[in-house]
Motif scaffolding. Structure first.
Motif, PDB file in Angstrom:
ATOM      1  N   ASN A 168     -36.373 -42.926  49.697  1.00  0.00           N
ATOM      2  CA  ASN A 168     -37.146 -44.306  49.754  1.00  0.00           C
ATOM      3  C   ASN A 168     -37.628 -44.567  51.299  1.00  0.00           C
ATOM      4  OD1 ASN A 168     -37.403 -47.232  48.496  1.00  0.00           O
ATOM      5  ND2 ASN A 168     -36.033 -47.513  50.206  1.00  0.00           N
ATOM      6  N   ASN A 169     -37.038 -44.577  52.175  1.00  0.00           N
ATOM      7  CA  ASN A 169     -37.276 -44.726  53.532  1.00  0.00           C
ATOM      8  C   ASN A 169     -38.327 -43.710  54.163  1.00  0.00           C
ATOM      9  OD1 ASN A 169     -35.598 -47.190  55.231  1.00  0.00           O
ATOM     10  ND2 ASN A 169     -34.383 -46.248  53.554  1.00  0.00           N
ATOM     11  N   VAL A 222     -40.743 -42.679  52.077  1.00  0.00           N
ATOM     12  CA  VAL A 222     -41.736 -43.502  51.483  1.00  0.00           C
ATOM     13  C   VAL A 222     -42.419 -44.643  52.210  1.00  0.00           C
ATOM     14  CG1 VAL A 222     -42.338 -44.468  49.326  1.00  0.00           C
ATOM     15  CG2 VAL A 222     -41.296 -42.619  49.204  1.00  0.00           C
ATOM     16  N   ALA A 223     -41.242 -45.322  52.799  1.00  0.00           N
ATOM     17  CA  ALA A 223     -41.485 -46.659  53.450  1.00  0.00           C
ATOM     18  C   ALA A 223     -42.611 -46.299  54.676  1.00  0.00           C
ATOM     19  CB  ALA A 223     -40.443 -47.387  53.618  1.00  0.00           C
ATOM     20  N   ILE A 231     -45.967 -52.441  49.329  1.00  0.00           N
ATOM     21  CA  ILE A 231     -44.845 -51.174  49.325  1.00  0.00           C
ATOM     22  C   ILE A 231     -43.722 -51.361  50.378  1.00  0.00           C
ATOM     23  CG2 ILE A 231     -44.880 -48.625  49.898  1.00  0.00           C
ATOM     24  CD1 ILE A 231     -47.796 -48.522  48.926  1.00  0.00           C
ATOM     25  N   GLN A 268     -41.121 -53.613  49.026  1.00  0.00           N
ATOM     26  CA  GLN A 268     -40.473 -52.902  47.648  1.00  0.00           C
ATOM     27  C   GLN A 268     -39.538 -52.027  48.177  1.00  0.00           C
ATOM     28  OE1 GLN A 268     -43.994 -51.528  45.845  1.00  0.00           O
ATOM     29  NE2 GLN A 268     -44.121 -53.386  44.238  1.00  0.00           N
ATOM     30  N   THR A 269     -39.776 -50.876  49.080  1.00  0.00           N
ATOM     31  CA  THR A 269     -39.030 -50.245  49.481  1.00  0.00           C
ATOM     32  C   THR A 269     -37.590 -50.839  50.542  1.00  0.00           C
ATOM     33  OG1 THR A 269     -40.226 -49.821  51.673  1.00  0.00           O
ATOM     34  CG2 THR A 269     -40.455 -48.090  49.864  1.00  0.00           C
ATOM     35  N   GLU A 270     -38.028 -51.874  51.017  1.00  0.00           N
ATOM     36  CA  GLU A 270     -36.994 -52.545  51.972  1.00  0.00           C
ATOM     37  C   GLU A 270     -35.871 -52.989  50.714  1.00  0.00           C
ATOM     38  OE1 GLU A 270     -35.828 -56.737  54.089  1.00  0.00           O
ATOM     39  OE2 GLU A 270     -37.591 -56.487  53.006  1.00  0.00           O
ATOM     40  N   ALA A 274     -35.294 -52.044  47.692  1.00  0.00           N
ATOM     41  CA  ALA A 274     -34.767 -50.816  47.286  1.00  0.00           C
ATOM     42  C   ALA A 274     -33.777 -50.378  48.033  1.00  0.00           C
ATOM     43  CB  ALA A 274     -35.711 -49.770  46.837  1.00  0.00           C
ATOM     44  N   THR A 275     -33.757 -50.398  49.477  1.00  0.00           N
ATOM     45  CA  THR A 275     -32.949 -49.847  50.370  1.00  0.00           C
ATOM     46  C   THR A 275     -31.676 -50.717  50.405  1.00  0.00           C
ATOM     47  OG1 THR A 275     -34.542 -49.167  52.090  1.00  0.00           O
ATOM     48  CG2 THR A 275     -32.347 -49.775  53.009  1.00  0.00           C
TER      49      THR A 275
END
Length: 376
Positions: free
Chosen positions: A58-59, A61-62, A88, A91-93, A95-96
């Motif tokens: 995920n990170n 992707v970030a 984005i 969103q990824t933050e 998800a983290t």
């Protein structure tokens, strides 16, 4: 040339994808070496690993799509540009936060269940039950507190923290972040400290107690990383509240979150890996050296007897010059050395440690040397 922050984050994430995977593979290999089936703690570490790896991906992707580690986009007037890249990133933050809680809670549960498998007794059963309940409650509470920080949920990445639109549908979750990080550190410390007094109450040599305690205390790395994450979150909290250059300022907090989850999985696996190294020990090396010395001694003895026989033959051929006298049993003597080694291996730390009370442990080696003489 120095690497950019984004590149460093991507490298860190790649490394901490590999390390927990290797640790879990070795854990299952150790179980196979012992020919023992899987236990509940082995199954619990799998989702811990899955969410840890997902956190690293995920990170990455970030970094690639959300500009993590790069400066936030701003227009000519100095206003933040709310474009797809920032969406984005948000969103990824988000998800983290969720993935880190899931990874940590399953890893903690695996550690406590592992403790319950190797330590017995009413006192420890009560303490570990309280720990299991606390870990489960911590995971459920903070997961859903994070999940529903905005209603509806998509407003997490459709609005920016500190703006009127965000404040209308989201609560101020900076205090919740502090509560999550600090309570996580306190829980890690409790889980780390629980087994040590029970190890030192076992009936086994002090050296083994120190070794077993050291294995459990390797989890202190996780506590240290939790402290580092709190420190970097403290540094970035002002910029987070002001929504200025958020993609740079909270980057350390995010990649320390990745490191914490991965190291927690590795630490949970370390006490289970001893079966892979049982053949590599100081006792084994000493046993090998003993056997090597015995072989050398046998060769020296054979050489001595051969030289003695040659000297006797030469003396008879030159008896006109030399007169040698021997005892009445002048016939040959032979020595037979019998090396008997008995080894008793104590159960490993991964096995039931309390069983060591009846088997004090160590390697017990006894040697008997018998000498046989026969007269010619």
């Amino acid at each position: 040339m120095a690497l950019s922050l984004s590149t460093n984050i991507a490298i860190v994430c790649a490394v901490f994808i590999a390390l927990p995977i290797i640790a879990v593979v070795l854990r299952f290999w150790a179980r196979a070496v012992r020919h023992s089936g899987l236990s509940a703690d082995d199954y619990l570490i799998l989702p811990g690993l899955l969410f840890s790896v997902a956190l690293s991906i995920n990170n990455i992707v970030a970094v690639a799509l959300g500009n993590l580690g790069g400066h936030i986009h701003m227009d000519d007037a100095g206003n933040i540009v709310f474009d797809d890249t920032l969406t984005i990133f948000l969103q990824t933050e988000f998800a983290t936060q969720l993935l880190s809680i899931l990874s940590l809670v399953f890893t903690k549960l695996s550690i406590v269940v592992f403790y319950r498998r190797i330590f017995k007794g009413k006192t420890f059963s009560l303490i570990s039950s309280v720990l299991l309940g606390a870990v489960a409650a911590w995971g459920v509470a903070f997961f859903f507190a994070t999940l529903f920080e905005c209603m509806p949920i998509p407003m997490v990445w459709k609005t920016l923290f500190g703006t009127p639109d965000h404040q209308a549908v989201c609560y101020n979750y900076l205090p919740m972040f502090w509560a999550t990080a600090i309570s996580n550190m306190v829980m890690d410390t409790a889980i780390l400290a629980v087994p040590i007094p029970f190890v030192w109450r076992l009936h086994m040599p002090r050296r083994q107690k120190v070794a077993v305690s050291a294995i459990f205390l390797l989890g202190a790395f996780v506590v240290g990383i939790s402290i580092a994450r709190i420190y970097f979150f403290f540094l970035s909290s002002d910029s987070y509240a002001n929504a200025m250059d958020i993609t740079v300022n909270i980057a350390p907090t995010l990649y320390w979150t990745v490191i914490e989850a991965a190291v927690a999985v590795v630490s949970a696996c370390l006490p289970t890996l001893r079966p892979l190294f049982t053949g590599i020990s100081l006792d084994a090396l000493q046993d090998f050296a003993s056997k090597f010395s015995l072989r050398s001694g046998n060769k020296s003895s054979a050489s001595f007897r051969s030289n003695q026989g040659t000297a006797t033959s030469n003396s008879h051929s030159n008896n006109n010059k030399w007169h040698l006298s021997f005892p009445n049993h002048s016939a040959s003597s032979s020595a037979k050395i019998v090396n008997r080694v008995e080894a008793v291996r104590s159960p490993s730390a991964e096995e039931a440690l309390l069983e060591l009370q009846d088997q004090p442990g160590g390697i017990i080696v006894s040697k008997a040397i018998h000498q046989q003489r026969s007269d010619a």
